[in-house]
Design a protein around this motif. Sequence first.
Motif, PDB file in Angstrom:
ATOM      1  N   SER A  55     130.223  14.679  17.696  1.00 19.52           N
ATOM      2  CA  SER A  55     131.658  15.610  18.296  1.00 19.52           C
ATOM      3  C   SER A  55     130.845  16.070  19.825  1.00 19.52           C
ATOM      4  CB  SER A  55     132.122  16.921  17.504  1.00 19.52           C
ATOM      5  OG  SER A  55     132.593  18.190  18.021  1.00 19.52           O
ATOM      6  N   ASN A  56     131.949  15.996  20.726  1.00 17.08           N
ATOM      7  CA  ASN A  56     130.891  16.697  21.968  1.00 17.08           C
ATOM      8  C   ASN A  56     130.979  17.583  21.663  1.00 17.08           C
ATOM      9  OD1 ASN A  56     130.766  17.223  24.715  1.00 17.08           O
ATOM     10  ND2 ASN A  56     132.329  16.642  25.400  1.00 17.08           N
ATOM     11  N   SER A  57     129.846  18.720  21.425  1.00 14.13           N
ATOM     12  CA  SER A  57     129.324  20.022  21.275  1.00 14.13           C
ATOM     13  C   SER A  57     129.474  20.818  23.463  1.00 14.13           C
ATOM     14  CB  SER A  57     128.977  20.504  20.595  1.00 14.13           C
ATOM     15  OG  SER A  57     127.876  20.090  20.870  1.00 14.13           O
ATOM     16  N   TYR A  58     129.469  19.631  24.100  1.00 14.58           N
ATOM     17  CA  TYR A  58     129.027  20.656  25.130  1.00 14.58           C
ATOM     18  C   TYR A  58     131.113  21.428  25.777  1.00 14.58           C
ATOM     19  CZ  TYR A  58     125.387  18.117  25.663  1.00 14.58           C
ATOM     20  OH  TYR A  58     123.609  17.531  25.150  1.00 14.58           O
ATOM     21  N   PRO A  59     130.786  22.306  26.466  1.00 14.88           N
ATOM     22  CA  PRO A  59     131.599  23.382  27.388  1.00 14.88           C
ATOM     23  C   PRO A  59     132.195  22.132  28.246  1.00 14.88           C
ATOM     24  CG  PRO A  59     130.160  24.734  28.234  1.00 14.88           C
ATOM     25  CD  PRO A  59     129.084  22.939  27.287  1.00 14.88           C
ATOM     26  N   TYR A  60     131.910  21.482  28.931  1.00 13.77           N
ATOM     27  CA  TYR A  60     132.375  20.232  29.866  1.00 13.77           C
ATOM     28  C   TYR A  60     132.580  18.613  29.396  1.00 13.77           C
ATOM     29  CZ  TYR A  60     127.926  19.893  30.210  1.00 13.77           C
ATOM     30  OH  TYR A  60     126.051  19.670  29.746  1.00 13.77           O
ATOM     31  N   PRO A  61     133.639  17.809  30.022  1.00 10.32           N
ATOM     32  CA  PRO A  61     133.949  17.013  29.423  1.00 10.32           C
ATOM     33  C   PRO A  61     132.140  15.517  29.782  1.00 10.32           C
ATOM     34  CG  PRO A  61     135.336  17.535  31.017  1.00 10.32           C
ATOM     35  CD  PRO A  61     134.279  18.563  30.527  1.00 10.32           C
ATOM     36  N   VAL A  62     132.277  14.809  29.397  1.00 12.33           N
ATOM     37  CA  VAL A  62     131.309  13.680  29.364  1.00 12.33           C
ATOM     38  C   VAL A  62     131.495  12.322  29.542  1.00 12.33           C
ATOM     39  CG1 VAL A  62     129.529  15.497  28.086  1.00 12.33           C
ATOM     40  CG2 VAL A  62     130.943  13.831  26.309  1.00 12.33           C
ATOM     41  N   GLU A  63     130.534  11.754  29.706  1.00 11.29           N
ATOM     42  CA  GLU A  63     131.154  10.156  29.593  1.00 11.29           C
ATOM     43  C   GLU A  63     129.756   9.787  28.383  1.00 11.29           C
ATOM     44  OE1 GLU A  63     131.467   8.814  33.759  1.00 11.29           O
ATOM     45  OE2 GLU A  63     133.111   9.492  34.228  1.00 11.29           O
ATOM     46  N   VAL A  64     130.283   8.777  27.625  1.00 13.28           N
ATOM     47  CA  VAL A  64     129.857   7.748  26.848  1.00 13.28           C
ATOM     48  C   VAL A  64     129.296   6.613  27.200  1.00 13.28           C
ATOM     49  CG1 VAL A  64     128.648   7.485  24.661  1.00 13.28           C
ATOM     50  CG2 VAL A  64     129.872   9.415  25.310  1.00 13.28           C
ATOM     51  N   TYR A  65     128.402   5.191  27.661  1.00 13.22           N
ATOM     52  CA  TYR A  65     128.467   4.177  27.786  1.00 13.22           C
ATOM     53  C   TYR A  65     127.667   3.771  26.735  1.00 13.22           C
ATOM     54  CZ  TYR A  65     129.483   5.419  33.057  1.00 13.22           C
ATOM     55  OH  TYR A  65     129.494   6.186  33.982  1.00 13.22           O
ATOM     56  N   VAL A  66     128.795   2.805  26.304  1.00 13.29           N
ATOM     57  CA  VAL A  66     128.401   2.180  24.466  1.00 13.29           C
ATOM     58  C   VAL A  66     127.810   0.213  25.342  1.00 13.29           C
ATOM     59  CG1 VAL A  66     128.988   2.340  22.646  1.00 13.29           C
ATOM     60  CG2 VAL A  66     129.663   3.958  24.123  1.00 13.29           C
ATOM     61  N   SER A  67     126.911  -0.191  24.312  1.00 15.70           N
ATOM     62  CA  SER A  67     127.683  -1.572  24.613  1.00 15.70           C
ATOM     63  C   SER A  67     125.981  -2.650  23.837  1.00 15.70           C
ATOM     64  CB  SER A  67     126.698  -1.751  26.162  1.00 15.70           C
ATOM     65  OG  SER A  67     125.531  -1.549  25.895  1.00 15.70           O
ATOM     66  N   GLY A  68     126.453  -3.458  23.408  1.00 24.53           N
ATOM     67  CA  GLY A  68     125.544  -4.068  22.424  1.00 24.53           C
ATOM     68  C   GLY A  68     125.807  -4.222  20.883  1.00 24.53           C
ATOM     69  N   GLY A  69     125.303  -3.891  19.966  1.00 23.78           N
ATOM     70  CA  GLY A  69     125.277  -3.982  18.657  1.00 23.78           C
ATOM     71  C   GLY A  69     126.268  -5.463  18.133  1.00 23.78           C
ATOM     72  N   SER A  70     126.800  -4.932  17.344  1.00 28.00           N
ATOM     73  CA  SER A  70     127.197  -5.736  15.988  1.00 28.00           C
ATOM     74  C   SER A  70     128.646  -4.689  15.229  1.00 28.00           C
ATOM     75  CB  SER A  70     126.676  -6.748  15.105  1.00 28.00           C
ATOM     76  OG  SER A  70     127.879  -7.422  14.404  1.00 28.00           O
ATOM     77  N   ALA A  71     129.859  -4.061  15.938  1.00 26.55           N
ATOM     78  CA  ALA A  71     130.833  -3.894  15.726  1.00 26.55           C
ATOM     79  C   ALA A  71     132.028  -3.703  16.032  1.00 26.55           C
ATOM     80  CB  ALA A  71     130.316  -2.003  16.592  1.00 26.55           C
ATOM     81  N   THR A  72     133.127  -2.681  15.122  1.00 32.28           N
ATOM     82  CA  THR A  72     133.729  -3.568  14.092  1.00 32.28           C
ATOM     83  C   THR A  72     135.532  -3.236  15.559  1.00 32.28           C
ATOM     84  OG1 THR A  72     134.352  -2.836  12.572  1.00 32.28           O
ATOM     85  CG2 THR A  72     133.189  -5.499  12.512  1.00 32.28           C
ATOM     86  N   ALA A  73     135.261  -1.498  16.231  1.00 33.50           N
ATOM     87  CA  ALA A  73     136.173  -1.027  16.359  1.00 33.50           C
ATOM     88  C   ALA A  73     135.048   0.840  16.585  1.00 33.50           C
ATOM     89  CB  ALA A  73     136.858  -0.190  15.017  1.00 33.50           C
ATOM     90  N   VAL A  74     135.759   1.076  17.655  1.00 32.97           N
ATOM     91  CA  VAL A  74     135.194   2.428  18.613  1.00 32.97           C
ATOM     92  C   VAL A  74     136.878   3.137  18.253  1.00 32.97           C
ATOM     93  CG1 VAL A  74     134.277   3.432  20.732  1.00 32.97           C
ATOM     94  CG2 VAL A  74     133.134   1.154  20.403  1.00 32.97           C
ATOM     95  N   GLN A  75     136.640   4.679  17.694  1.00 36.03           N
ATOM     96  CA  GLN A  75     137.856   5.191  17.843  1.00 36.03           C
ATOM     97  C   GLN A  75     137.052   6.330  18.586  1.00 36.03           C
ATOM     98  OE1 GLN A  75     138.277   5.145  13.871  1.00 36.03           O
ATOM     99  NE2 GLN A  75     140.142   3.913  14.033  1.00 36.03           N
ATOM    100  N   VAL A  76     137.940   7.576  19.085  1.00 40.88           N
ATOM    101  CA  VAL A  76     138.499   8.588  19.863  1.00 40.88           C
ATOM    102  C   VAL A  76     139.379   9.355  18.731  1.00 40.88           C
ATOM    103  CG1 VAL A  76     138.470  10.209  21.660  1.00 40.88           C
ATOM    104  CG2 VAL A  76     136.791   8.295  21.792  1.00 40.88           C
ATOM    105  N   THR A  77     138.923  10.367  18.296  1.00 44.85           N
ATOM    106  CA  THR A  77     139.461  11.322  17.593  1.00 44.85           C
ATOM    107  C   THR A  77     139.778  13.183  18.314  1.00 44.85           C
ATOM    108  OG1 THR A  77     138.816  11.100  16.151  1.00 44.85           O
ATOM    109  CG2 THR A  77     139.894  13.005  15.817  1.00 44.85           C
ATOM    110  N   ARG A  78     141.267  13.379  19.397  1.00 41.93           N
ATOM    111  CA  ARG A  78     141.279  14.696  19.893  1.00 41.93           C
ATOM    112  C   ARG A  78     142.382  15.317  18.979  1.00 41.93           C
ATOM    113  NH1 ARG A  78     141.666  12.475  25.246  1.00 41.93           N
ATOM    114  NH2 ARG A  78     139.616  12.397  25.554  1.00 41.93           N
ATOM    115  N   GLY A  79     142.602  16.831  19.532  1.00 38.24           N
ATOM    116  CA  GLY A  79     143.389  17.232  18.750  1.00 38.24           C
ATOM    117  C   GLY A  79     143.685  16.623  17.210  1.00 38.24           C
ATOM    118  N   GLY A  80     143.030  16.250  16.347  1.00 39.16           N
ATOM    119  CA  GLY A  80     143.003  15.788  15.037  1.00 39.16           C
ATOM    120  C   GLY A  80     144.113  14.788  15.245  1.00 39.16           C
ATOM    121  N   VAL A  81     144.099  13.738  16.131  1.00 41.55           N
ATOM    122  CA  VAL A  81     144.598  12.858  16.571  1.00 41.55           C
ATOM    123  C   VAL A  81     143.626  11.649  17.134  1.00 41.55           C
ATOM    124  CG1 VAL A  81     145.993  11.455  17.547  1.00 41.55           C
ATOM    125  CG2 VAL A  81     146.480  13.229  17.117  1.00 41.55           C
ATOM    126  N   THR A  82     143.579  10.157  15.439  1.00 41.17           N
ATOM    127  CA  THR A  82     142.784   9.321  16.711  1.00 41.17           C
ATOM    128  C   THR A  82     143.310   8.365  16.493  1.00 41.17           C
ATOM    129  OG1 THR A  82     141.382  10.791  14.460  1.00 41.17           O
ATOM    130  CG2 THR A  82     140.487   8.108  15.049  1.00 41.17           C
TER     131      THR A  82
END
Length: 630
Positions: free
Chosen positions: A559-586
Motif C-alpha cells: 500500500s501507498n501509506s504516504y499522504p501524497y501520490p507516488v510513482e512506482v518504476y517497475v522492471s525485470g524479474g519474471s512475472a505474469t501480472a501487475v495490478q492496482v487496487t483503488r477504493g476496493g476495485v482492482t
Amino acid sequence: MQQLPYYPFPVRSGPVRRKLTYDAVVYTEDGHYFAEDNNGHIFCQDSPTACIQEAINYVLSKPTGGRVYIRAGDYYIAPSSNSSAITATIPYNEALIVEGDGDATRIHLPQTTNPNGIYLFSWVWNGTASYTRKSKLRNIAFINDVSTGSKSTSVMVASSTTNTNNSSGLEIDSVSVYDIQGATTWVTFWINNLYDVTFSRYRFFSINSNTPNAAVLFDSVSLGKIVNSFIFSKNGGFSAIVNGAGTILVDSTEIYGFWQYAFDFGQTDGASEINVSNSIIGMSRWGVEGIQGYTVDGPYNLINNSGNGTVNFAMTNSQVFFTWIGYNANGASAQANIEIRNNLIDVGGCPPYAIAINNPGSGQVYMDVEGNLIDMSYGVGSCGDMLIKLNGANAIFKFKNNIVFHNATSGPWMSGVGPNTIAEIEDNYIYEIGSSNGYAIPSQLIQFGNSSSGGLLKLINNTFTWTVTPSNSTTFYLAYNPNSSGTYYMPNIIMKGNTFNFPTSNATFGGFVGSAGATTANPNALFVDLDNTFNLSGINLPYPSTTTPAVPASGTAQSNSYPYPVEVYVSGGSATAVQVTRGGVTYTVWSSSTATAIPPLVVRLEPGDSITITYSTAPSWTWVPAKYIP
C-alpha cells in the motif's frame, strides 16, 4: 415642608384642579425623607427604605396597582440581613410602576452581612389568572458605593411563583447602575420565570476593583430583550449578559470592558437562545478617548456555556473588537448551534486565536462563520497566534465567504481538526500580512498532531496571499506536525481549487506535509490535491521524500501509506501480472500469459492505493513522489 402641586386646568365653567399622574411620591427635603399620596397625605417619614416600601404597599392596595414616583435626591438604603430590602407582591390584575427623575434620582445600594448577598427590590407575581398590565422600573440610578458589610446588594430579583403565563412582563427603561466601590455586585438584575421582559436604554457602568458577576441575568425568560443599552466594566467580571433557558434578543447594544465573556448560557437545563444584531462588542480606546479616561477594550471571549442545555447563538450586522469569536463548551453534553454572519470582527491585543471552539465535552457543536470581514492585524507582539483553533471533538465548522487579514508572530493559520470534526474552509480571501523577525508567517498553513486518527478538513476555492517577503529563508508547509517525538495522526484533507500566492523570494516549499520530528501516522488518511494553483515564482518546490519498500512476496499487496501520490518504476524479474487496487476495485496495468520480464513500467499510486505483483522471480522497483502538476 413642600406641598405637592395641583395643576389648574381651564374649562368653560372656570379652572379646576387635576391631580398628578402618580399615586404616591417619595422625596427628600431638608435632610428628611417623606412618602406622600397624591392627595398630600404623608404616611412615612425619615427612613428612605421604609418610605419606598410603604409607597409600594400603598399603590398595590389599589385595585389596579399604581405609580410610585421617587423625586430627585440621594436615597441611602439601610443594610438588611433579609434576602431583600424592599419587596413587592403583585396581584394578577395589578401593575407596579416605580420611576424617578433619571440620574438625578440616586438610590445607594448598601452592603450586607447576609452570606448570600441581598436584593434591593424583590418583585414577585403570584396571581392565578393572566395578567393584563405590565409593571415597570424606569428613570432611576442605582449606585454601589457604600461600605456597610461584606456582601453585595444587587438591584432587583423579579420572578413569577407560578408560570410564565401569569405575568404580563416587565419593563426596565432608562435605568442606570453605577458600580463604584464596595463588595462585588452579583447579578445586578435577576429576571426569573417571566415573559416579555424588556431592558431599554439600560446603562451599566463599573469601575469597581471588585468585579461584577453580570450586568443582567435572564433565567427561564421567554421573549426577553436588551435594546439601545450600554454595558461597561473597567476591571472585567464574569459575563455581561447571562441567559438560562429562554430566548433573548440583544439589539443596538454596546458591551465594553474586560469581561471574561460577553454572553454566558448559565445553568441551562433546556433550550437557550441569544440573538445579537446591530451591536458593538468591545472597542480599543484609551486616554482622552476612553470612558472618563478609562481604557476601553472588549470581553476576552464571546460565548460561554456554564450549563448543560442546548445553546443557540446568532450574531449579525455587528462590530466586534478585541474579543475572540470563541465558544467555550466546558463539559456540556448538549448541542450548540452558532451562527456568525455579516459582522466586522477586529481581533486585537494579544489573541491566541481569532475564531475558536473549545469543546472537551460530548455535545455536538455546529458553527457557521460566513460573510465577515476579519482583521487580526493587532496581534503583533510575542502573543499573536493562529486564526482558527478547534479544540476537542464533535464539531462541524464552516468558514465561508470571509475576507481575512491575519497578522501573528507564531503558530499556524489553523489547527485542531481532530476525530469527529469536520471543517469546511471555502471561498475565502485570506491575506497573511504580518512578519516576525523578518519572516512572513504563518509558514505552516494547517497544523495537526492528534493522538488518534479521524477528522476531515475541506479547503476549497480559497485564495491565500502572503504580502510580506521574509528577509531570511523560510520554509512553508501546507500541513505540519509540530511535535518533536511520538506518533500523531493527520486528518483527512481535501484541497481543491485554491490559489496560493507565496512570497516571491527567501521562501522554500518544504512539501505538502512536514514534521518537527514526530512520526506522522496516516494509515487511512486522505490527502486530495485537485486543481490548486501555486504561485511559485522564486520559490523552491522540492518533492517530498519517499523510501522504496522491499518488493513483497508474490501476490501480496503493497500500500501507498504516504499522504501524497507516488510513482512506482517497475522492471525485470519474471512475472505474469501487475495490478492496482483503488477504493476496493482492482484493475490490471500489465499482464503476460507466461512468466516474462516486466518491461519498464510506471504505476501511479494515490494515497491508500496498493500494488500487487504476481511473479516467479521478483522484479526491481523504485518509489518516488509523483510529479507535481499545477
